[in-house]
Design an enzyme around this catalytic site. Structure first.
Site, mmCIF file in Angstrom:
data_model
loop_
_atom_site.group_PDB
_atom_site.id
_atom_site.type_symbol
_atom_site.label_atom_id
_atom_site.label_comp_id
_atom_site.label_asym_id
_atom_site.label_seq_id
_atom_site.Cartn_x
_atom_site.Cartn_y
_atom_site.Cartn_z
ATOM 1 C CB CYS A 188 -2.866 -8.964 -21.230
ATOM 2 S SG CYS A 188 -2.463 -9.225 -19.483
ATOM 3 C CB CYS A 370 -1.725 -5.743 -15.786
ATOM 4 S SG CYS A 370 -0.931 -7.083 -16.636
#
Ligand code: FAD
Length: 443
Positions: A188, A370
């Site tokens: 991430c 994301c």
């Protein structure tokens, strides 16, 4: 709501008592062996064990707890409790799979076996690797000693995620708040800046923003990898007066003088060290492949499992697949990516095992997502292919704009889907939703 969703799952997993020493009896060797029961592993193991029946799927996983890691940004940002991010592994482990509660210490692809940390060898017909990526605290001098004290924390570790919120909410005198992102591949890559925007939002509520500086230092040369979303993030950062420093890689933390040292990495011939005073320091640690993979013969030079980027099948050993943070595919390492990769792998493996006359031959297109949390109720919902750099947006609106609906998707809908569908192997990513909510988009 999520706590009860996680706790409701109380089935106890079957542990694999017969694997006590040496190599398992070939008749009980596994058709499919999954290594890791995190985001990617649990979804593949659940689906395949349901479809193949009792005793065919083995899962090697050392942890008692399964974490929904994407929620940790909201925990660090004071918007969710830590408890809702974890569930007992025993409750999630699929009923018809055999759980080997252990770690893999080595792999022998020629003989189709893995060795556990207790020395036992387990054989497989198909191997699905999903052990994630490991945090490397020691790669930043002084970080291990500094973490958890005097304003230094990270949302990347279950041990320190709640400290992040403690340090944000007690930042009552204001000062220098510094947020970092390393130069290594990480899971991430948006989270290091999301937590900066959340902190900024709280500092404004607390009345300390005018007397504080909020800076973001990243070891890479862009604020975000995909231009469409990078443009939005520059606007957000500028509007919020967040000082963005590209190509600054954190190399040391000195908790005594409260100084962070960055190495400039933009021009290798001209790098220098920059010291920055901090009162609050949020660190995203460097990350590295897990040890047993790094020393194996199935990884690329960087230590990630060397797979075909479409089939996720090992380039030399076709019965080995790797999904999620551990593999070499050139896209952002996220739960969203791990899940869609898992869909491709579980479908194709089942077709092979069932000798399907009409195999789906699914191919992974680099999809990843994301949700860039930009405040306490807004998100820029980045969804794209890491292979083409093109957005693949589920909804009809421009997801590069900050949106409250995108925040709801991120903070409520997806966490619920994670516990109810992903862990039981029935969530294959948002492609079907896209057909309904964004049918005209051809990406
Ligand atoms: C703070 C934070 C925010 C994030 N935000 C998002 C987000 O908003 N959206 C998103 O999509 N993703 C997000 N992610 C990333 C996401 O959580 C990971 O990319 C995802 O969990 C990867 O799945 P995985 O199955 O590859 O690995 P993991 O889910 O990490 O699972 C790996 C499993 O393997 C086990 N294991 C490790 N070593 C061994 C071994 N030797 N033998 C056997 N088992 C082993 C571990 O115990 C673990 O259970 C975030 C992550 C963090 C930390």
């Amino acid at each position: 709501m999520f706590k009860s969703a996680a706790n409701k799952i109380t089935r106890s997993a079957k542990s694999f008592a017969s694997v006590s020493s040496g190599i398992v009896n070939p008749s009980s060797a596994f058709k499919v062996l999954c290594v890791g029961a995190g985001t990617g592993g649990i979804s593949v193991a659940s689906y395949l064990s349901k479809n193949l029946g009792e005793g065919k799927v083995g899962v090697i996983e050392p942890s008692d707890v399964h974490y929904q890691q994407p929620l940790w940004t909201l925990v660090g940002g004071g918007l969710r409790s830590f408890e809702i991010t974890n569930a007992k592994m025993s409750g999630l482990m699929p009923k018809s799979a055999s759980w080997l509660k252990s770690s893999v210490s080595s792999i022998d692809p020629e003989n189709r076996t893995v060795t556990l940390d207790n020395g036992n060898k387990i054989s497989y017909e198909y191997l699905v690797l999903a052990p994630g990526i490991q945090l490397d605290f020691d790669a930043i001098e002084g970080l291990s000693e500094a973490l958890g004290k005097d304003g230094v924390s990270t949302i990347y570790s279950p041990k320190y995620v709640e400290k992040t919120w403690e340090f944000i909410r007690t930042f009552k005198k204001g000062g220098n708040a510094v947020f970092t992102m390393p130069s290594t591949p990480i899971k991430c890559p948006g989270a290091p800046q999301k937590i900066a925007y959340l902190a900024d939002d709280w500092f404004r509520d607390m009345g300390v923003r005018d007397t504080s500086s909020v800076s973001y230092y990243t070891g890479i040369g862009k604020i975000f990898g995909i231009d469409k979303y990078a443009d939005s993030m520059w606007k957000v950062a500028n509007k919020r007066n967040i000082d963005v420093n590209l190509s600054h890689d954190l190399v040391a933390v000195d908790p005594l003088t409260k100084q962070a040292t960055f190495k400039t990495v933009g021009d290798p011939k001209n790098s220098s060290l920059v010291k920055v005073k901090y009162d609050l320091l949020h660190v995203t640690p460097k990350m590295k492949p897990v040890d047993f993979l790094k020393k194996s013969s199935i990884v690329n030079a960087a230590g990630f499992v060397d797979v075909d980027k479409e089939t996720l099948q090992h380039k030399k050993y076709p019965n080995i697949f790797a999904i999620g943070d551990c593999n070499s595919v050139p896209t952002s390492k996220t739960a969203a990516a791990a899940c869609v990769q898992g869909y491709v792998v579980k479908t194709n493996i089942l077709d092979k095992i069932k000798n399907s006359q009409n195999p789906a031959n699914l191919k992974y297109d680099g999809y990843t997502s994301c949700p860039l949390i930009t405040g306490k109720n807004t998100v820029v919902l980045a969804e794209f292919s890491g292979y083409t750099g093109q957005p693949i947006e589920t909804f009809f609106y421009n997801q590069a704009n900050e949106s409250k609906f995108s925040y709801w998707v991120t903070s409520s809908a997806l966490p619920s889907v994670y516990w109810s569908m992903l862990t039981s192997g029935t969530w294959n990513g948002p492609a079907n939703f896209k057909k309904v909510f964004n049918p005209l988009d051809s990406n």
